[in-house]
Design a protein around this motif. Structure first.
Motif, PDB file in Angstrom:
ATOM      1  N   ALA A 114       0.840  -1.199   0.000  1.00 30.96           N
ATOM      2  CA  ALA A 114       0.000   0.000   0.000  1.00 30.96           C
ATOM      3  C   ALA A 114       0.878   1.254   0.000  1.00 30.96           C
ATOM      4  O   ALA A 114       0.580   2.224  -0.712  1.00 30.96           O
ATOM      5  CB  ALA A 114      -0.926  -0.007   1.217  1.00 30.96           C
ATOM      6  N   GLN A 115       1.954   1.244   0.761  1.00 31.33           N
ATOM      7  CA  GLN A 115       2.879   2.378   0.794  1.00 31.33           C
ATOM      8  C   GLN A 115       3.514   2.580  -0.586  1.00 31.33           C
ATOM      9  O   GLN A 115       3.616   3.710  -1.068  1.00 31.33           O
ATOM     10  CB  GLN A 115       3.953   2.134   1.853  1.00 31.33           C
ATOM     11  N   ASP A 116       3.928   1.501  -1.210  1.00 31.44           N
ATOM     12  CA  ASP A 116       4.507   1.585  -2.556  1.00 31.44           C
ATOM     13  C   ASP A 116       3.502   2.161  -3.555  1.00 31.44           C
ATOM     14  O   ASP A 116       3.854   2.974  -4.410  1.00 31.44           O
ATOM     15  CB  ASP A 116       4.990   0.217  -3.033  1.00 31.44           C
ATOM     16  N   ALA A 117       2.242   1.762  -3.441  1.00 34.18           N
ATOM     17  CA  ALA A 117       1.197   2.283  -4.334  1.00 34.18           C
ATOM     18  C   ALA A 117       0.960   3.765  -4.084  1.00 34.18           C
ATOM     19  O   ALA A 117       0.747   4.543  -5.028  1.00 34.18           O
ATOM     20  CB  ALA A 117      -0.100   1.491  -4.140  1.00 34.18           C
ATOM     21  N   PHE A 118       1.025   4.179  -2.823  1.00 38.46           N
ATOM     22  CA  PHE A 118       0.875   5.588  -2.467  1.00 38.46           C
ATOM     23  C   PHE A 118       1.960   6.413  -3.159  1.00 38.46           C
ATOM     24  O   PHE A 118       1.669   7.410  -3.827  1.00 38.46           O
ATOM     25  CB  PHE A 118       0.962   5.724  -0.942  1.00 38.46           C
ATOM     26  N   TYR A 119       3.209   5.997  -3.007  1.00 36.14           N
ATOM     27  CA  TYR A 119       4.308   6.732  -3.638  1.00 36.14           C
ATOM     28  C   TYR A 119       4.216   6.674  -5.165  1.00 36.14           C
ATOM     29  O   TYR A 119       4.484   7.668  -5.837  1.00 36.14           O
ATOM     30  CB  TYR A 119       5.658   6.201  -3.172  1.00 36.14           C
ATOM     31  N   ALA A 120       3.831   5.530  -5.702  1.00 30.88           N
ATOM     32  CA  ALA A 120       3.709   5.398  -7.154  1.00 30.88           C
ATOM     33  C   ALA A 120       2.658   6.358  -7.716  1.00 30.88           C
ATOM     34  O   ALA A 120       2.812   6.876  -8.820  1.00 30.88           O
ATOM     35  CB  ALA A 120       3.368   3.955  -7.530  1.00 30.88           C
ATOM     36  N   SER A 121       1.611   6.624  -6.941  1.00 32.18           N
ATOM     37  CA  SER A 121       0.582   7.564  -7.413  1.00 32.18           C
ATOM     38  C   SER A 121       1.103   9.003  -7.411  1.00 32.18           C
ATOM     39  O   SER A 121       0.597   9.849  -8.149  1.00 32.18           O
ATOM     40  CB  SER A 121      -0.686   7.449  -6.569  1.00 32.18           C
ATOM     41  N   LEU A 122       2.112   9.299  -6.603  1.00 39.27           N
ATOM     42  CA  LEU A 122       2.707  10.631  -6.556  1.00 39.27           C
ATOM     43  C   LEU A 122       3.842  10.803  -7.557  1.00 39.27           C
ATOM     44  O   LEU A 122       4.190  11.931  -7.915  1.00 39.27           O
ATOM     45  CB  LEU A 122       3.241  10.920  -5.141  1.00 39.27           C
ATOM     46  N   ASP A 123       4.434   9.702  -8.017  1.00 39.30           N
ATOM     47  CA  ASP A 123       5.600   9.768  -8.903  1.00 39.30           C
ATOM     48  C   ASP A 123       5.397  10.591 -10.172  1.00 39.30           C
ATOM     49  O   ASP A 123       6.284  11.348 -10.549  1.00 39.30           O
ATOM     50  CB  ASP A 123       6.100   8.368  -9.261  1.00 39.30           C
ATOM     51  N   PRO A 124       4.270  10.501 -10.862  1.00 41.95           N
ATOM     52  CA  PRO A 124       4.131  11.280 -12.103  1.00 41.95           C
ATOM     53  C   PRO A 124       3.867  12.769 -11.893  1.00 41.95           C
ATOM     54  O   PRO A 124       3.929  13.553 -12.830  1.00 41.95           O
ATOM     55  CB  PRO A 124       2.945  10.635 -12.823  1.00 41.95           C
ATOM     56  N   LEU A 125       3.579  13.182 -10.667  1.00 42.18           N
ATOM     57  CA  LEU A 125       3.234  14.575 -10.397  1.00 42.18           C
ATOM     58  C   LEU A 125       4.473  15.406 -10.082  1.00 42.18           C
ATOM     59  O   LEU A 125       5.431  14.909  -9.498  1.00 42.18           O
ATOM     60  CB  LEU A 125       2.275  14.665  -9.211  1.00 42.18           C
ATOM     61  N   THR A 126       4.428  16.691 -10.461  1.00 43.78           N
ATOM     62  CA  THR A 126       5.484  17.638 -10.113  1.00 43.78           C
ATOM     63  C   THR A 126       4.850  18.798  -9.350  1.00 43.78           C
ATOM     64  O   THR A 126       3.622  18.903  -9.259  1.00 43.78           O
ATOM     65  CB  THR A 126       6.181  18.193 -11.368  1.00 43.78           C
ATOM     66  N   VAL A 127       5.688  19.687  -8.875  1.00 42.22           N
ATOM     67  CA  VAL A 127       5.181  20.871  -8.184  1.00 42.22           C
ATOM     68  C   VAL A 127       4.298  21.682  -9.127  1.00 42.22           C
ATOM     69  O   VAL A 127       3.270  22.220  -8.727  1.00 42.22           O
ATOM     70  CB  VAL A 127       6.351  21.727  -7.648  1.00 42.22           C
ATOM     71  N   GLY A 128       4.677  21.743 -10.400  1.00 44.33           N
ATOM     72  CA  GLY A 128       3.861  22.454 -11.381  1.00 44.33           C
ATOM     73  C   GLY A 128       2.444  21.916 -11.453  1.00 44.33           C
ATOM     74  O   GLY A 128       1.487  22.686 -11.590  1.00 44.33           O
ATOM     75  N   ASP A 129       2.304  20.613 -11.331  1.00 44.95           N
ATOM     76  CA  ASP A 129       0.961  20.014 -11.337  1.00 44.95           C
ATOM     77  C   ASP A 129       0.159  20.466 -10.117  1.00 44.95           C
ATOM     78  O   ASP A 129      -1.045  20.687 -10.202  1.00 44.95           O
ATOM     79  CB  ASP A 129       1.048  18.481 -11.331  1.00 44.95           C
ATOM     80  N   LEU A 130       0.842  20.616  -8.998  1.00 45.83           N
ATOM     81  CA  LEU A 130       0.152  20.997  -7.762  1.00 45.83           C
ATOM     82  C   LEU A 130      -0.328  22.437  -7.769  1.00 45.83           C
ATOM     83  O   LEU A 130      -1.298  22.770  -7.092  1.00 45.83           O
ATOM     84  CB  LEU A 130       1.075  20.797  -6.557  1.00 45.83           C
ATOM     85  N   VAL A 131       0.362  23.300  -8.509  1.00 44.24           N
ATOM     86  CA  VAL A 131       0.001  24.725  -8.478  1.00 44.24           C
ATOM     87  C   VAL A 131      -0.785  25.161  -9.706  1.00 44.24           C
ATOM     88  O   VAL A 131      -1.028  26.348  -9.899  1.00 44.24           O
ATOM     89  CB  VAL A 131       1.250  25.622  -8.276  1.00 44.24           C
ATOM     90  N   ALA A 132      -1.223  24.201 -10.496  1.00 40.70           N
ATOM     91  CA  ALA A 132      -2.090  24.538 -11.628  1.00 40.70           C
ATOM     92  C   ALA A 132      -3.407  25.082 -11.074  1.00 40.70           C
ATOM     93  O   ALA A 132      -3.763  24.862  -9.919  1.00 40.70           O
ATOM     94  CB  ALA A 132      -2.330  23.299 -12.496  1.00 40.70           C
ATOM     95  N   SER A 133      -4.119  25.800 -11.901  1.00 43.22           N
ATOM     96  CA  SER A 133      -5.395  26.379 -11.498  1.00 43.22           C
ATOM     97  C   SER A 133      -6.332  25.277 -11.012  1.00 43.22           C
ATOM     98  O   SER A 133      -6.319  24.187 -11.573  1.00 43.22           O
ATOM     99  CB  SER A 133      -6.010  27.109 -12.692  1.00 43.22           C
ATOM    100  N   PRO A 134      -7.055  25.495  -9.962  1.00 40.90           N
ATOM    101  CA  PRO A 134      -7.351  26.721  -9.245  1.00 40.90           C
ATOM    102  C   PRO A 134      -6.400  27.008  -8.082  1.00 40.90           C
ATOM    103  O   PRO A 134      -6.511  28.048  -7.443  1.00 40.90           O
ATOM    104  CB  PRO A 134      -8.762  26.492  -8.723  1.00 40.90           C
ATOM    105  N   THR A 135      -5.452  26.114  -7.784  1.00 36.40           N
ATOM    106  CA  THR A 135      -4.602  26.281  -6.606  1.00 36.40           C
ATOM    107  C   THR A 135      -3.641  27.456  -6.737  1.00 36.40           C
ATOM    108  O   THR A 135      -3.482  28.243  -5.800  1.00 36.40           O
ATOM    109  CB  THR A 135      -3.813  24.987  -6.333  1.00 36.40           C
ATOM    110  N   GLY A 136      -2.979  27.584  -7.872  1.00 31.37           N
ATOM    111  CA  GLY A 136      -1.986  28.630  -8.060  1.00 31.37           C
ATOM    112  C   GLY A 136      -2.488  30.025  -7.764  1.00 31.37           C
ATOM    113  O   GLY A 136      -1.866  30.760  -6.974  1.00 31.37           O
ATOM    114  N   PRO A 137      -3.617  30.438  -8.349  1.00 29.96           N
ATOM    115  CA  PRO A 137      -4.127  31.779  -8.053  1.00 29.96           C
ATOM    116  C   PRO A 137      -4.452  32.003  -6.572  1.00 29.96           C
ATOM    117  O   PRO A 137      -4.273  33.095  -6.052  1.00 29.96           O
ATOM    118  CB  PRO A 137      -5.384  31.880  -8.922  1.00 29.96           C
ATOM    119  N   VAL A 138      -4.901  30.967  -5.893  1.00 29.37           N
ATOM    120  CA  VAL A 138      -5.177  31.100  -4.464  1.00 29.37           C
ATOM    121  C   VAL A 138      -3.865  31.319  -3.705  1.00 29.37           C
ATOM    122  O   VAL A 138      -3.768  32.174  -2.827  1.00 29.37           O
ATOM    123  CB  VAL A 138      -5.933  29.860  -3.917  1.00 29.37           C
ATOM    124  N   LEU A 139      -2.824  30.560  -4.070  1.00 27.65           N
ATOM    125  CA  LEU A 139      -1.521  30.724  -3.424  1.00 27.65           C
ATOM    126  C   LEU A 139      -0.963  32.126  -3.635  1.00 27.65           C
ATOM    127  O   LEU A 139      -0.389  32.716  -2.726  1.00 27.65           O
ATOM    128  CB  LEU A 139      -0.531  29.686  -3.950  1.00 27.65           C
TER     129      LEU A 139
END
Length: 150
Positions: A114-139
């Motif tokens: 389960a831990q490996d699956a958790f990390y694997a789900s995060l592997d394709p994401l970058t910080v840029g993905d996290l700050v895409a709209s709508p999050t970026g404008p709020v930040l």
């Protein structure tokens, strides 16, 4: 899986730095702490760890401040969380009071998968993905609250 408060703060700090405007003055550790509503001392420890990982660059003096590095912008979120959390086991079967089931238990393996699956789900994401709209404008719109309040 539960992330430590330290990792949570590190991810939020990296996200905040990712939306910093190119011509604006660089954020300081204190400013990021105020925006994230955490004590500056906690954020200083987070920034030190991010610097050690090569994710954040900190410059002193006039015109100084914090900035994401190229690694910080493009790194896998899975990699960053692994580095911040460590890759220890979800449960401890050894130690001062070893589990009597450790030789025949299937729970440890299931939790590791389960831990490996958790990390694997995060592997394709970058910080840029996290700050895409709508999050970026709020930040970008966040302003400091009461410093030193968790």
């Amino acid at each position: 899986m539960r992330l430590t408060r330290f990792t949570d703060l590190a991810l939020r700090a990296v996200m905040r730095l990712a939306v910093a405007e190119g011509d604006a003055p660089a954020s300081t550790t204190r400013e990021v702490a105020e925006v994230m509503n955490v004590p500056a001392a906690h954020m200083a420890k987070v920034v030190a760890r991010l610097q050690h990982l090569g994710v954040v660059e900190a410059r002193r003096g006039r015109g100084g401040g914090l900035a994401l590095t190229g690694l910080g912008r493009g790194a896998s979120l899975g990699w960053l969380v692994r580095e911040l959390e460590g890759e220890g086991e979800v449960v401890t079967c050894e130690g001062d009071a070893p589990c009597p089931l450790r030789g025949a238990c299937r729970l440890r393996r299931a939790l590791r998968e389960a831990q490996d699956a958790f990390y694997a789900s995060l592997d394709p994401l970058t910080v840029g993905d996290l700050v895409a709209s709508p999050t970026g404008p709020v930040l970008v719109g966040l302003v400091g609250r009461r410093p030193g309040v968790v």
